[in-house]
Design a protein around this motif. Sequence first.
Motif, PDB file in Angstrom:
ATOM      1  N   GLU A  94       0.829  -1.205   0.000  1.00 49.69           N
ATOM      2  CA  GLU A  94       0.000   0.000   0.000  1.00 49.69           C
ATOM      3  C   GLU A  94       0.862   1.254   0.000  1.00 49.69           C
ATOM      4  N   PRO A  95       0.586   2.209  -0.892  1.00 49.62           N
ATOM      5  CA  PRO A  95       1.332   3.475  -0.853  1.00 49.62           C
ATOM      6  C   PRO A  95       1.142   4.144   0.505  1.00 49.62           C
ATOM      7  N   GLU A  96       2.194   4.737   1.018  1.00 46.19           N
ATOM      8  CA  GLU A  96       2.124   5.369   2.335  1.00 46.19           C
ATOM      9  C   GLU A  96       1.495   6.757   2.214  1.00 46.19           C
ATOM     10  N   ARG A  97       0.241   6.857   2.636  1.00 46.75           N
ATOM     11  CA  ARG A  97      -0.482   8.125   2.544  1.00 46.75           C
ATOM     12  C   ARG A  97      -0.995   8.581   3.907  1.00 46.75           C
ATOM     13  N   PHE A  98      -0.754   7.792   4.898  1.00 47.23           N
ATOM     14  CA  PHE A  98      -1.323   8.058   6.228  1.00 47.23           C
ATOM     15  C   PHE A  98      -0.309   8.810   7.047  1.00 47.23           C
ATOM     16  N   SER A  99      -0.612  10.048   7.369  1.00 52.26           N
ATOM     17  CA  SER A  99       0.368  10.904   8.035  1.00 52.26           C
ATOM     18  C   SER A  99       0.281  10.859   9.558  1.00 52.26           C
ATOM     19  N   ALA A 100      -0.843  10.374  10.098  1.00 47.27           N
ATOM     20  CA  ALA A 100      -0.998  10.352  11.555  1.00 47.27           C
ATOM     21  C   ALA A 100      -0.323   9.112  12.138  1.00 47.27           C
ATOM     22  N   ARG A 101      -0.451   8.931  13.439  1.00 44.54           N
ATOM     23  CA  ARG A 101       0.230   7.845  14.135  1.00 44.54           C
ATOM     24  C   ARG A 101      -0.433   6.503  13.870  1.00 44.54           C
ATOM     25  N   GLU A 102       0.373   5.438  13.964  1.00 41.22           N
ATOM     26  CA  GLU A 102      -0.125   4.080  13.811  1.00 41.22           C
ATOM     27  C   GLU A 102       0.224   3.265  15.051  1.00 41.22           C
ATOM     28  N   VAL A 103      -0.605   2.280  15.325  1.00 39.89           N
ATOM     29  CA  VAL A 103      -0.318   1.303  16.374  1.00 39.89           C
ATOM     30  C   VAL A 103      -0.050  -0.029  15.688  1.00 39.89           C
ATOM     31  N   PHE A 104       1.099  -0.621  15.965  1.00 40.54           N
ATOM     32  CA  PHE A 104       1.447  -1.902  15.366  1.00 40.54           C
ATOM     33  C   PHE A 104       0.849  -3.051  16.184  1.00 40.54           C
ATOM     34  N   VAL A 105       0.391  -4.081  15.459  1.00 46.31           N
ATOM     35  CA  VAL A 105       0.022  -5.358  16.062  1.00 46.31           C
ATOM     36  C   VAL A 105       0.939  -6.401  15.435  1.00 46.31           C
ATOM     37  N   TYR A 106       1.776  -7.050  16.252  1.00 41.27           N
ATOM     38  CA  TYR A 106       2.753  -8.016  15.754  1.00 41.27           C
ATOM     39  C   TYR A 106       2.251  -9.436  16.004  1.00 41.27           C
ATOM     40  N   GLU A 107       2.325 -10.263  14.966  1.00 42.04           N
ATOM     41  CA  GLU A 107       1.969 -11.668  15.132  1.00 42.04           C
ATOM     42  C   GLU A 107       3.189 -12.448  15.645  1.00 42.04           C
ATOM     43  N   ILE A 108       2.988 -13.219  16.696  1.00 41.16           N
ATOM     44  CA  ILE A 108       4.031 -14.077  17.249  1.00 41.16           C
ATOM     45  C   ILE A 108       3.603 -15.528  17.018  1.00 41.16           C
ATOM     46  N   ARG A 109       4.248 -16.204  16.079  1.00 48.80           N
ATOM     47  CA  ARG A 109       3.895 -17.594  15.756  1.00 48.80           C
ATOM     48  C   ARG A 109       4.781 -18.585  16.506  1.00 48.80           C
ATOM     49  N   LYS A 110       5.963 -18.163  16.861  1.00 47.62           N
ATOM     50  CA  LYS A 110       6.889 -18.984  17.658  1.00 47.62           C
ATOM     51  C   LYS A 110       7.695 -18.053  18.538  1.00 47.62           C
ATOM     52  N   LYS A 111       8.262 -18.589  19.592  1.00 46.53           N
ATOM     53  CA  LYS A 111       8.952 -17.750  20.574  1.00 46.53           C
ATOM     54  C   LYS A 111      10.085 -16.954  19.961  1.00 46.53           C
ATOM     55  N   ALA A 112      10.703 -17.491  18.913  1.00 47.73           N
ATOM     56  CA  ALA A 112      11.808 -16.776  18.274  1.00 47.73           C
ATOM     57  C   ALA A 112      11.347 -15.461  17.656  1.00 47.73           C
ATOM     58  N   ASP A 113      10.056 -15.357  17.310  1.00 47.81           N
ATOM     59  CA  ASP A 113       9.533 -14.126  16.716  1.00 47.81           C
ATOM     60  C   ASP A 113       9.646 -12.951  17.682  1.00 47.81           C
ATOM     61  N   ILE A 114       9.652 -13.240  18.980  1.00 44.01           N
ATOM     62  CA  ILE A 114       9.754 -12.160  19.965  1.00 44.01           C
ATOM     63  C   ILE A 114      11.076 -11.422  19.815  1.00 44.01           C
ATOM     64  N   LEU A 115      12.128 -12.166  19.460  1.00 44.96           N
ATOM     65  CA  LEU A 115      13.448 -11.560  19.309  1.00 44.96           C
ATOM     66  C   LEU A 115      13.503 -10.630  18.111  1.00 44.96           C
ATOM     67  N   SER A 116      12.578 -10.799  17.153  1.00 43.74           N
ATOM     68  CA  SER A 116      12.590  -9.971  15.945  1.00 43.74           C
ATOM     69  C   SER A 116      11.776  -8.691  16.086  1.00 43.74           C
ATOM     70  N   LEU A 117      11.125  -8.503  17.232  1.00 44.96           N
ATOM     71  CA  LEU A 117      10.372  -7.263  17.431  1.00 44.96           C
ATOM     72  C   LEU A 117      11.327  -6.076  17.381  1.00 44.96           C
ATOM     73  N   PRO A 118      10.908  -4.977  16.763  1.00 45.35           N
ATOM     74  CA  PRO A 118      11.824  -3.840  16.608  1.00 45.35           C
ATOM     75  C   PRO A 118      12.223  -3.218  17.938  1.00 45.35           C
ATOM     76  N   GLU A 119      13.457  -2.768  18.004  1.00 49.31           N
ATOM     77  CA  GLU A 119      13.946  -2.065  19.201  1.00 49.31           C
ATOM     78  C   GLU A 119      13.365  -0.660  19.218  1.00 49.31           C
ATOM     79  N   ARG A 120      13.070  -0.155  20.404  1.00 47.45           N
ATOM     80  CA  ARG A 120      12.506   1.187  20.545  1.00 47.45           C
ATOM     81  C   ARG A 120      13.375   2.025  21.477  1.00 47.45           C
TER      82      ARG A 120
END
Length: 236
Positions: free
Chosen positions: A38-64
């Motif tokens: 999708e072209p990025e047209r949304f200028s306001a804030r977004e809330v991410f929902v991350y899918e975790i299918r296996k425990k290793a996915d937790i390590l891939s969550l972005p650092e903040r």
Amino acid sequence: MEQAVRLRLAGSSRAFTTVFKGTLEDCGFNTVLNDGTEPERFSAREVFVYEIRKKADILSLPERKEPEPFLIFTQTAIGTETVDRLKEGGLVGVITSQTAPEEIAFLVNAAFFYTRMLKRNPRVPVSIPVDVKAGSRVMKTTSSTLSRDGIFVVTLNPLPADTVCELTFEAPLSGKRLTTKARVLYNIAVNKDLNIISSPGDPFKRIVTHPGMALLFADLPEEDRELLESYIKTVR
């Protein structure tokens, strides 16, 4: 007209991208898949929902660099220690395919609220005495977080949501005594029958946090809000 905040879903399973996405849209939320199509047209804030299918996915969550509200959709068990660590980065709630739509809506709205509040006025941890008066009831308690617009106070017997009360507390550092009316945004109570701290949206669901209530200042003068904001800037 676009919502001020929308959900960006980061995951790939059908349960997440189709079924869960459909539930969110049925609840009236604006959603988009994080798949780069999708072209990025949304200028306001977004809330991410991350899918975790296996425990290793937790390590891939972005650092903040700073806490930023987000949600997790998972089909695998996540330990309380991991949840506590993720909360430090902004985790608002954990959703599964068994989570009721009402609880999903509550968690999403909580994330939206925190997103708006953190953007406008960040919170910091504090521990200061607070007096709360609601009718004939008087509570002497302490706070756990503070912003220029509100405070979270710790209590085993929180007031119901939307209750109007009066707060008195001293501003950190300056010691100025502040008094304001406030409204209960939400509460986190102890389920005495199950001996657990309950989720605001599900009295039978255990969460790991302080019991208490979030209070929004109603008539605190601007000069006092600026006093709180000055303190917050010194500790961030």
